[in-house]
Scaffold this motif. Structure first.
Motif, PDB file in Angstrom:
ATOM      1  N   GLN A  12      29.440  69.174  36.548  1.00 37.61           N
ATOM      2  CA  GLN A  12      29.371  67.971  37.723  1.00 37.61           C
ATOM      3  C   GLN A  12      28.114  68.961  38.443  1.00 37.61           C
ATOM      4  OE1 GLN A  12      33.476  67.407  38.964  1.00 37.61           O
ATOM      5  NE2 GLN A  12      32.720  65.459  37.915  1.00 37.61           N
ATOM      6  N   THR A  13      27.590  68.318  39.607  1.00 33.75           N
ATOM      7  CA  THR A  13      26.859  68.218  39.564  1.00 33.75           C
ATOM      8  C   THR A  13      27.260  68.508  41.215  1.00 33.75           C
ATOM      9  OG1 THR A  13      26.448  65.961  40.679  1.00 33.75           O
ATOM     10  CG2 THR A  13      25.174  66.296  39.186  1.00 33.75           C
ATOM     11  N   VAL A  14      26.808  69.508  41.820  1.00 37.94           N
ATOM     12  CA  VAL A  14      26.765  69.878  43.607  1.00 37.94           C
ATOM     13  C   VAL A  14      27.043  68.304  44.252  1.00 37.94           C
ATOM     14  CG1 VAL A  14      26.668  71.247  45.200  1.00 37.94           C
ATOM     15  CG2 VAL A  14      26.323  71.334  42.799  1.00 37.94           C
ATOM     16  N   ALA A  15      26.568  67.433  43.648  1.00 40.47           N
ATOM     17  CA  ALA A  15      26.910  66.437  44.833  1.00 40.47           C
ATOM     18  C   ALA A  15      28.530  65.620  44.476  1.00 40.47           C
ATOM     19  CB  ALA A  15      25.480  65.328  44.401  1.00 40.47           C
ATOM     20  N   THR A  16      28.565  65.289  43.486  1.00 37.52           N
ATOM     21  CA  THR A  16      29.709  64.760  42.529  1.00 37.52           C
ATOM     22  C   THR A  16      31.010  65.952  43.503  1.00 37.52           C
ATOM     23  OG1 THR A  16      28.683  64.806  40.640  1.00 37.52           O
ATOM     24  CG2 THR A  16      30.902  64.790  41.069  1.00 37.52           C
ATOM     25  N   GLN A  17      30.989  67.545  43.494  1.00 32.66           N
ATOM     26  CA  GLN A  17      31.624  67.986  43.754  1.00 32.66           C
ATOM     27  C   GLN A  17      31.467  67.949  45.188  1.00 32.66           C
ATOM     28  OE1 GLN A  17      30.328  72.342  43.004  1.00 32.66           O
ATOM     29  NE2 GLN A  17      30.380  71.539  40.759  1.00 32.66           N
ATOM     30  N   VAL A  18      30.610  67.591  46.470  1.00 33.17           N
ATOM     31  CA  VAL A  18      30.688  67.742  47.350  1.00 33.17           C
ATOM     32  C   VAL A  18      31.911  66.496  48.262  1.00 33.17           C
ATOM     33  CG1 VAL A  18      29.326  67.000  49.621  1.00 33.17           C
ATOM     34  CG2 VAL A  18      29.052  68.975  47.931  1.00 33.17           C
ATOM     35  N   ALA A  19      31.607  64.655  47.208  1.00 32.79           N
ATOM     36  CA  ALA A  19      32.251  63.680  47.629  1.00 32.79           C
ATOM     37  C   ALA A  19      33.453  63.961  47.023  1.00 32.79           C
ATOM     38  CB  ALA A  19      31.008  62.835  46.435  1.00 32.79           C
ATOM     39  N   ASP A  20      34.189  64.838  46.155  1.00 35.20           N
ATOM     40  CA  ASP A  20      35.422  64.989  45.764  1.00 35.20           C
ATOM     41  C   ASP A  20      36.032  65.954  46.688  1.00 35.20           C
ATOM     42  OD1 ASP A  20      34.525  63.452  43.246  1.00 35.20           O
ATOM     43  OD2 ASP A  20      34.677  64.742  42.069  1.00 35.20           O
ATOM     44  N   GLU A  21      35.487  66.903  47.688  1.00 33.57           N
ATOM     45  CA  GLU A  21      35.792  67.554  48.199  1.00 33.57           C
ATOM     46  C   GLU A  21      36.044  66.705  49.537  1.00 33.57           C
ATOM     47  OE1 GLU A  21      33.306  71.146  48.352  1.00 33.57           O
ATOM     48  OE2 GLU A  21      33.735  71.377  46.660  1.00 33.57           O
ATOM     49  N   ALA A  22      35.557  65.973  49.939  1.00 35.05           N
ATOM     50  CA  ALA A  22      34.961  65.591  51.037  1.00 35.05           C
ATOM     51  C   ALA A  22      36.431  63.760  50.904  1.00 35.05           C
ATOM     52  CB  ALA A  22      33.547  64.496  51.228  1.00 35.05           C
ATOM     53  N   TYR A  23      36.311  63.361  49.568  1.00 33.90           N
ATOM     54  CA  TYR A  23      37.104  62.466  49.513  1.00 33.90           C
ATOM     55  C   TYR A  23      39.062  62.818  49.549  1.00 33.90           C
ATOM     56  CZ  TYR A  23      40.167  59.103  47.275  1.00 33.90           C
ATOM     57  OH  TYR A  23      41.050  58.102  47.014  1.00 33.90           O
ATOM     58  N   ASP A  24      38.613  64.224  48.883  1.00 37.68           N
ATOM     59  CA  ASP A  24      39.878  65.080  49.370  1.00 37.68           C
ATOM     60  C   ASP A  24      40.421  65.288  50.673  1.00 37.68           C
ATOM     61  OD1 ASP A  24      40.310  64.836  46.696  1.00 37.68           O
ATOM     62  OD2 ASP A  24      39.896  67.283  46.807  1.00 37.68           O
ATOM     63  N   ALA A  25      39.175  65.571  51.711  1.00 36.15           N
ATOM     64  CA  ALA A  25      40.166  66.260  52.857  1.00 36.15           C
ATOM     65  C   ALA A  25      39.930  64.119  53.966  1.00 36.15           C
ATOM     66  CB  ALA A  25      38.330  66.835  53.409  1.00 36.15           C
ATOM     67  N   ILE A  26      39.625  63.469  53.254  1.00 32.96           N
ATOM     68  CA  ILE A  26      39.947  62.132  53.932  1.00 32.96           C
ATOM     69  C   ILE A  26      41.175  62.400  53.622  1.00 32.96           C
ATOM     70  CG2 ILE A  26      38.998  60.096  54.147  1.00 32.96           C
ATOM     71  CD1 ILE A  26      36.438  60.469  53.833  1.00 32.96           C
ATOM     72  N   GLU A  27      41.628  62.361  52.503  1.00 30.68           N
ATOM     73  CA  GLU A  27      43.479  62.313  52.030  1.00 30.68           C
ATOM     74  C   GLU A  27      44.142  62.566  52.807  1.00 30.68           C
ATOM     75  OE1 GLU A  27      44.678  59.149  50.018  1.00 30.68           O
ATOM     76  OE2 GLU A  27      42.823  59.086  50.063  1.00 30.68           O
ATOM     77  N   TYR A  33      48.092  62.002  59.164  1.00 30.48           N
ATOM     78  CA  TYR A  33      47.711  61.046  60.512  1.00 30.48           C
ATOM     79  C   TYR A  33      49.086  59.827  60.495  1.00 30.48           C
ATOM     80  CZ  TYR A  33      46.122  56.112  62.719  1.00 30.48           C
ATOM     81  OH  TYR A  33      46.489  55.560  63.781  1.00 30.48           O
ATOM     82  N   SER A  34      49.285  59.876  59.286  1.00 30.78           N
ATOM     83  CA  SER A  34      50.449  59.162  58.850  1.00 30.78           C
ATOM     84  C   SER A  34      51.711  59.871  59.082  1.00 30.78           C
ATOM     85  CB  SER A  34      50.243  59.016  57.912  1.00 30.78           C
ATOM     86  OG  SER A  34      49.099  58.171  56.894  1.00 30.78           O
ATOM     87  N   GLU A  35      52.029  60.660  59.479  1.00 28.58           N
ATOM     88  CA  GLU A  35      53.128  61.654  59.850  1.00 28.58           C
ATOM     89  C   GLU A  35      52.977  61.540  61.339  1.00 28.58           C
ATOM     90  OE1 GLU A  35      52.865  65.951  58.191  1.00 28.58           O
ATOM     91  OE2 GLU A  35      52.479  65.058  56.280  1.00 28.58           O
ATOM     92  N   ALA A  36      52.202  61.951  62.138  1.00 29.27           N
ATOM     93  CA  ALA A  36      51.704  61.826  63.581  1.00 29.27           C
ATOM     94  C   ALA A  36      52.477  60.466  63.233  1.00 29.27           C
ATOM     95  CB  ALA A  36      50.333  62.246  64.208  1.00 29.27           C
ATOM     96  N   VAL A  37      51.680  59.038  62.970  1.00 23.73           N
ATOM     97  CA  VAL A  37      52.016  58.265  63.675  1.00 23.73           C
ATOM     98  C   VAL A  37      53.972  57.704  63.490  1.00 23.73           C
ATOM     99  CG1 VAL A  37      51.993  55.558  63.305  1.00 23.73           C
ATOM    100  CG2 VAL A  37      50.023  56.795  62.970  1.00 23.73           C
ATOM    101  N   ASP A  38      54.598  58.309  62.245  1.00 23.43           N
ATOM    102  CA  ASP A  38      55.974  58.173  61.994  1.00 23.43           C
ATOM    103  C   ASP A  38      56.947  58.864  63.149  1.00 23.43           C
ATOM    104  OD1 ASP A  38      55.080  57.061  59.444  1.00 23.43           O
ATOM    105  OD2 ASP A  38      55.372  58.525  58.538  1.00 23.43           O
ATOM    106  N   LEU A  39      55.682  59.980  63.869  1.00 26.87           N
ATOM    107  CA  LEU A  39      57.031  61.348  64.501  1.00 26.87           C
ATOM    108  C   LEU A  39      56.501  60.335  65.874  1.00 26.87           C
ATOM    109  CD1 LEU A  39      58.431  63.436  65.565  1.00 26.87           C
ATOM    110  CD2 LEU A  39      55.913  64.278  65.768  1.00 26.87           C
ATOM    111  N   MET A  40      55.389  59.489  66.563  1.00 23.99           N
ATOM    112  CA  MET A  40      55.241  59.330  68.182  1.00 23.99           C
ATOM    113  C   MET A  40      54.765  57.745  67.399  1.00 23.99           C
ATOM    114  SD  MET A  40      54.299  61.938  69.439  1.00 23.99           S
ATOM    115  CE  MET A  40      53.824  61.311  71.376  1.00 23.99           C
ATOM    116  N   GLY A  41      54.967  57.317  66.590  1.00 21.30           N
ATOM    117  CA  GLY A  41      55.285  56.086  66.712  1.00 21.30           C
ATOM    118  C   GLY A  41      57.196  55.502  66.805  1.00 21.30           C
ATOM    119  N   GLU A  42      57.998  55.915  66.692  1.00 21.96           N
ATOM    120  CA  GLU A  42      59.676  56.013  67.365  1.00 21.96           C
ATOM    121  C   GLU A  42      58.960  55.793  68.818  1.00 21.96           C
ATOM    122  OE1 GLU A  42      62.198  58.525  64.724  1.00 21.96           O
ATOM    123  OE2 GLU A  42      60.503  57.811  62.879  1.00 21.96           O
ATOM    124  N   ARG A  43      58.773  57.314  69.141  1.00 23.41           N
ATOM    125  CA  ARG A  43      59.064  57.032  71.074  1.00 23.41           C
ATOM    126  C   ARG A  43      58.274  56.088  70.914  1.00 23.41           C
ATOM    127  NH1 ARG A  43      57.305  63.565  70.789  1.00 23.41           N
ATOM    128  NH2 ARG A  43      59.398  64.191  69.426  1.00 23.41           N
TER     129      ARG A  43
END
Length: 193
Positions: free
Chosen positions: A89-104, A110-120
């Motif tokens: 695979q090209t490096v551009a695809t690799q970088v895009a995949d890693e960026a997607y993983d980081a966003i996920e 963020y969801s965990e933080a909302v679950d914790l702080m959201g109740e409070r």
């Protein structure tokens, strides 16, 4: 915007590659080729190999990555690959995949933080909303009773609200708060919209 060059349709020799990247030293080019497992001793590069070299040039030369950083980038992508086809695979695809993983990963955090702080936050909001509604209703009842000439008579509804709004350790009408803020202090900071 990418600064990658158009992938050639024919093989390029070493001199053409040096000119392509405006380099003087063949060893730099050979080092980039080695990172991608490209045989640079035969003196020419296939179009697919030139494409990979374009990515190496972009990351190492234009983005200022060190050889080690670029190698690490490639290794991380290869270790995440599930099929041997992913290795090419090209490096551009690799970088895009890693960026997607980081966003996920960030979305999960963020969801965990909302679950914790959201109740409070919800508890705090409900407490303030309850107080505001009670004050508002109390005011409306008082105004209506004043219009009807009943302001002096006791009213059970007003007595209950008054008992709730008064901070008291003996007050059993509300569940005790977890913090030390009095309900009146909270109300001072709240504006009913």
């Amino acid at each position: 915007m990418s600064d990658f060059k158009v992938t050639p349709e024919v093989e390029l020799n070493m001199a053409q590659m040096l000119e392509r990247y405006q380099l003087q030293d063949e060893t730099i080019l050979r080092r980039w080729a080695k990172l991608h497992g490209i045989n640079s001793t035969r003196g020419f590069f296939y179009p697919g190999e030139v494409d990979l070299m374009d990515h190496a040039h972009h990351h190492i030369y234009n983005l200022g990555m060190s050889i080690g950083e670029y190698q690490s980038l490639l290794d991380r992508r290869r270790s995440n690959s599930h099929t041997s086809g992913d290795r090419n695979q090209t490096v551009a695809t690799q970088v895009a995949d890693e960026a997607y993983d980081a966003i996920e990963m960030l979305k999960e955090q963020y969801s965990e933080a909302v679950d914790l702080m959201g109740e409070r936050i919800a508890d705090h909001f409900i407490d303030e909303l309850d107080l505001s509604v009670m004050r508002h209703l109390s005011q409306k009842v008082k105004e209506r009773r004043a219009l009807n000439g009943q302001a002096k008579k006791p009213n059970r509804f007003l007595q209950v609200i008054k008992a709730v709004l008064q901070p008291s350790s003996e007050n059993t009408l509300l569940v005790p708060r977890k913090d030390d803020d009095s309900s009146l202090e909270l109300e001072q900071h709240h504006r009913l919209g």
